[in-house]
Design an enzyme around this catalytic site. Sequence first.
Site, PDB file in Angstrom:
ATOM      1  N   HIS A  72       0.860  -1.196   0.000  1.00 44.44           N
ATOM      2  CA  HIS A  72       0.000   0.000   0.000  1.00 44.44           C
ATOM      3  C   HIS A  72       0.888   1.236   0.000  1.00 44.44           C
ATOM      4  CE1 HIS A  72      -4.188  -1.548   1.294  1.00 44.44           C
ATOM      5  NE2 HIS A  72      -3.581  -2.413   0.519  1.00 44.44           N
ATOM      6  N   TYR A 200      -9.553   5.466   7.105  1.00 51.50           N
ATOM      7  CA  TYR A 200      -9.713   5.868   8.509  1.00 51.50           C
ATOM      8  C   TYR A 200     -10.756   6.984   8.528  1.00 51.50           C
ATOM      9  CZ  TYR A 200      -5.251   3.515   9.649  1.00 51.50           C
ATOM     10  OH  TYR A 200      -4.241   2.600   9.843  1.00 51.50           O
ATOM     11  N   PRO A 292      -4.647   1.089  18.824  1.00 49.52           N
ATOM     12  CA  PRO A 292      -4.362   0.504  17.509  1.00 49.52           C
ATOM     13  C   PRO A 292      -4.357   1.484  16.337  1.00 49.52           C
ATOM     14  CG  PRO A 292      -6.541  -0.156  18.289  1.00 49.52           C
ATOM     15  CD  PRO A 292      -5.884   0.546  19.420  1.00 49.52           C
ATOM     16  N   LYS A 296       0.504   0.337  15.028  1.00 49.49           N
ATOM     17  CA  LYS A 296       1.902   0.370  15.468  1.00 49.49           C
ATOM     18  C   LYS A 296       2.299  -0.737  16.447  1.00 49.49           C
ATOM     19  CE  LYS A 296       3.152   3.659  12.943  1.00 49.49           C
ATOM     20  NZ  LYS A 296       3.599   3.079  11.683  1.00 49.49           N
ATOM     21  N   TYR A 384       3.750   6.746   9.527  1.00 50.28           N
ATOM     22  CA  TYR A 384       2.931   5.595   9.153  1.00 50.28           C
ATOM     23  C   TYR A 384       3.789   4.487   8.535  1.00 50.28           C
ATOM     24  CZ  TYR A 384      -1.343   3.088   8.094  1.00 50.28           C
ATOM     25  OH  TYR A 384      -2.351   2.138   8.071  1.00 50.28           O
TER      26      TYR A 384
END
Length: 389
Positions: A72, A200, A292, A296, A384
């Site tokens: 991704h 998200y 969450p 991570k 990220y």
Amino acid sequence: MRTQVVIVGGGPSGLLLGQLLHLAGIDAVILERKSRDYVLGRIRAGVLERGLVDLMGQAGVDARMKTEGFVHDGTLIGYDGEMFRVDFAHHTDATVMVYGQTEVTRDLYDARDATGGDTRFEVDNVVIHDADTDAPFVTFDQGGESHHIDCDFVAGCDGFHGVSRKTIPDAVRTDFEKVYPFGWLGVLSETPPVNDELIYANSARGFALCSMRNAQLSRYYIQCDTADSPDNWTDDAFWDELRRRIPAEAAETLITGPSIEKSIAPLRSFVTEPMRWGRLFLCGDAAHIVPPTGAKGLNTAASDVHYLNQGLRQFYADGDSHGIDTYSQKALARVWKTQRFSWWFSNLMHHYPGQTDFDKKMQLAELAFLRDSPEAQAAMALNYVGLPY
Ligand code: FAD
Ligand code: DHB
């Protein structure tokens, strides 16, 4: 019996460390409280940072991940009915891998079987003795018999509820903790993911996340009350609530189906310091927990394993203890940065009980800033894909 390193816990941290040590010719025995099937049945993380992807390669267990995992190079963020994208590849030259923790664990168990590594399942009453001396040992029960293993070092990879952290005396240890006033209700379903990328979503009804494991297996989460139970949620109720929280263009194309797993996870930030006491080293959830949001947990466990593996290799190769002496400092420096990111992303995306209109405006303003600022997106992308080890 004697070994070089006793690894307490056969989750991803313990298995990855065991495999990396094996490749350096360092012997380890892994002690796991549950059965192998139980460990493999736990549905947990789904996104691997570049660092963990590299470590899987170093451990020689990345063949299946390379063919079955999904690279991704960005993620979608929804709020106020709209969506924008953060492009990881553009901002960082790096990507992440969607490949479930269950698969990582299976690959590591397969590798351990192939090397004939000593793994004991369904052990009880693990006790770490004399960790503050040069002659530590570990005792445990298995199948009605008591066992004793002498070792050079103990790696505490036994998760948040394990024995390793509690072995470090209270007088030596400081715990830092924040408990969030909500949990995540997660559903796994054999349906195609709603989008090629993760979504998200911040909504007035609470956070939602659309994730996936593969082209026919989706993972969705919605923020829920801490006191809620999966039994309170029919599949239909879950899908209806998810649709209300994600941007309309995603809600309209969502394909639903029966859930094959449904569970609630609490949200917590936790760090213990130091991560070393004498010859005992803590790795992964034994030392720290993140909420969450941003995926991570598993990835931070992997960076600990990296530092400990390097330290132990250095020690066994030439007797140099610098790596193990600085393990706690190095691991914690990265752990706290990851804690900050997970805390920031959680604060940005969730609805807080008692949140004022001003607080909501601040969240929306920060989301708008992230949407409009390449610099803010670069900062998010860097975190990220994973801070360098
Ligand atoms: P663990 O996976 O907890 O492994 C520890 C192992 O030690 C376990 O197998 C346990 O059975 C064993 N053990 C415990 N006590 C003993 C003992 N006394 N003796 C011997 N063995 C023992 N992270 C994300 O990034 N995304 C997610 O969506 C996500 N979801 C999660 C959901 C849940 C319910 C939980 C608990 C965690 C989730 N995480 C998630 C976090 C992520 O899964 C963990 O960070 C990761 O599993 C850490 O790996 P670990 O090996 O350090 O610990
Ligand atoms: C998943 C979990 C996360 O916490 C996250 O940020 C991304 C993905 C998952 O389980 O797929």
